[in-house]
Design a protein around this motif. Sequence first.
Motif, mmCIF file in Angstrom:
data_model
loop_
_atom_site.group_PDB
_atom_site.id
_atom_site.type_symbol
_atom_site.label_atom_id
_atom_site.label_comp_id
_atom_site.label_asym_id
_atom_site.label_seq_id
_atom_site.Cartn_x
_atom_site.Cartn_y
_atom_site.Cartn_z
ATOM 1 N N PRO A 211 0.830 -1.209 0.000
ATOM 2 C CA PRO A 211 0.000 0.000 0.000
ATOM 3 C C PRO A 211 0.864 1.260 0.000
ATOM 4 O O PRO A 211 2.002 1.246 0.468
ATOM 5 C CB PRO A 211 -0.785 -0.121 1.309
ATOM 6 N N LEU A 212 0.324 2.314 -0.561
ATOM 7 C CA LEU A 212 0.956 3.628 -0.537
ATOM 8 C C LEU A 212 0.076 4.576 0.272
ATOM 9 O O LEU A 212 -1.137 4.569 0.132
ATOM 10 C CB LEU A 212 1.127 4.195 -1.942
ATOM 11 N N ILE A 213 0.702 5.395 1.101
ATOM 12 C CA ILE A 213 -0.008 6.398 1.867
ATOM 13 C C ILE A 213 0.420 7.764 1.352
ATOM 14 O O ILE A 213 1.615 8.075 1.299
ATOM 15 C CB ILE A 213 0.288 6.286 3.377
ATOM 16 N N LEU A 214 -0.548 8.580 0.929
ATOM 17 C CA LEU A 214 -0.263 9.903 0.385
ATOM 18 C C LEU A 214 -0.618 10.975 1.415
ATOM 19 O O LEU A 214 -1.712 10.959 1.977
ATOM 20 C CB LEU A 214 -1.071 10.128 -0.888
ATOM 21 N N TYR A 215 0.332 11.878 1.659
ATOM 22 C CA TYR A 215 0.067 13.029 2.528
ATOM 23 C C TYR A 215 0.244 14.297 1.700
ATOM 24 O O TYR A 215 1.253 14.449 0.993
ATOM 25 C CB TYR A 215 1.051 13.066 3.712
ATOM 26 N N VAL A 216 -0.705 15.192 1.747
ATOM 27 C CA VAL A 216 -0.625 16.470 1.059
ATOM 28 C C VAL A 216 -0.657 17.574 2.109
ATOM 29 O O VAL A 216 -1.614 17.702 2.852
ATOM 30 C CB VAL A 216 -1.792 16.650 0.069
ATOM 31 N N GLY A 217 0.413 18.351 2.179
ATOM 32 C CA GLY A 217 0.486 19.425 3.167
ATOM 33 C C GLY A 217 1.905 19.885 3.327
ATOM 34 O O GLY A 217 2.765 19.616 2.504
ATOM 35 N N ARG A 218 2.138 20.614 4.429
ATOM 36 C CA ARG A 218 3.477 21.134 4.677
ATOM 37 C C ARG A 218 4.202 20.217 5.650
ATOM 38 O O ARG A 218 3.632 19.749 6.602
ATOM 39 C CB ARG A 218 3.403 22.529 5.267
#
Length: 218
Positions: A211-218
Amino acid sequence: MKIIHLASEYPPQEVFGLGRFVHDLSVAQAKLGHEVHVVTNSMGGCDHDINDKGVRVHRVDFPPPPKPVDSGSTVTQFNTQLLDRLFRDKIGTDADVINAHDWLTALAGQMAARLLGIPFVLTVHDIIVGKRLNQLSNDDKYIGNIEHWACHEADQIICVSKATRDEAAQAYGVKNRLCAIYNAVDPANFPMPDKASLGYFRKALADSHEPLILYVGR
């Protein structure tokens, strides 16, 4: 309305996200019929005065300060360059508002607005107290002093999130003239890659069963 933005970076420069935001905001304002000028960093003599999608971009004459910035003195030098461009070439003539972005252009923004007798708007993208969790070096304290002064000098303060607004209010004692407007960019500048490219990208990161976990932010 004639709007002047002061920014430490502007495309095609890629430093942080500030330049991309100022670009897309300026283009959107120009499309609404405003006369929009951006005074920004040098690119070694390239694109000194250009029209970019309706936005008039003016770059300072001299080599830019280090990126990322390494001391407050280089930023002070840069602000004198911004003022020189604004007044020597009469870019600020008949302007209705000056919008400085972060402490990096706040010194020039305040002085230019006061000399021209127009509102000084400060966009706060973040504050040093929050970035350093209140563990400040001498240079950090210098930045904090400019931020504190600029927040009290600005006629209007735009913070890029409610969290940043609350930080600025608490750290610098600003009780009014604060609003939160989230940064936005034009999604057309970020086209979705085709399915094959996404597949190649995934294989570079993980096996197909992982699985891949995507985080969008700073």
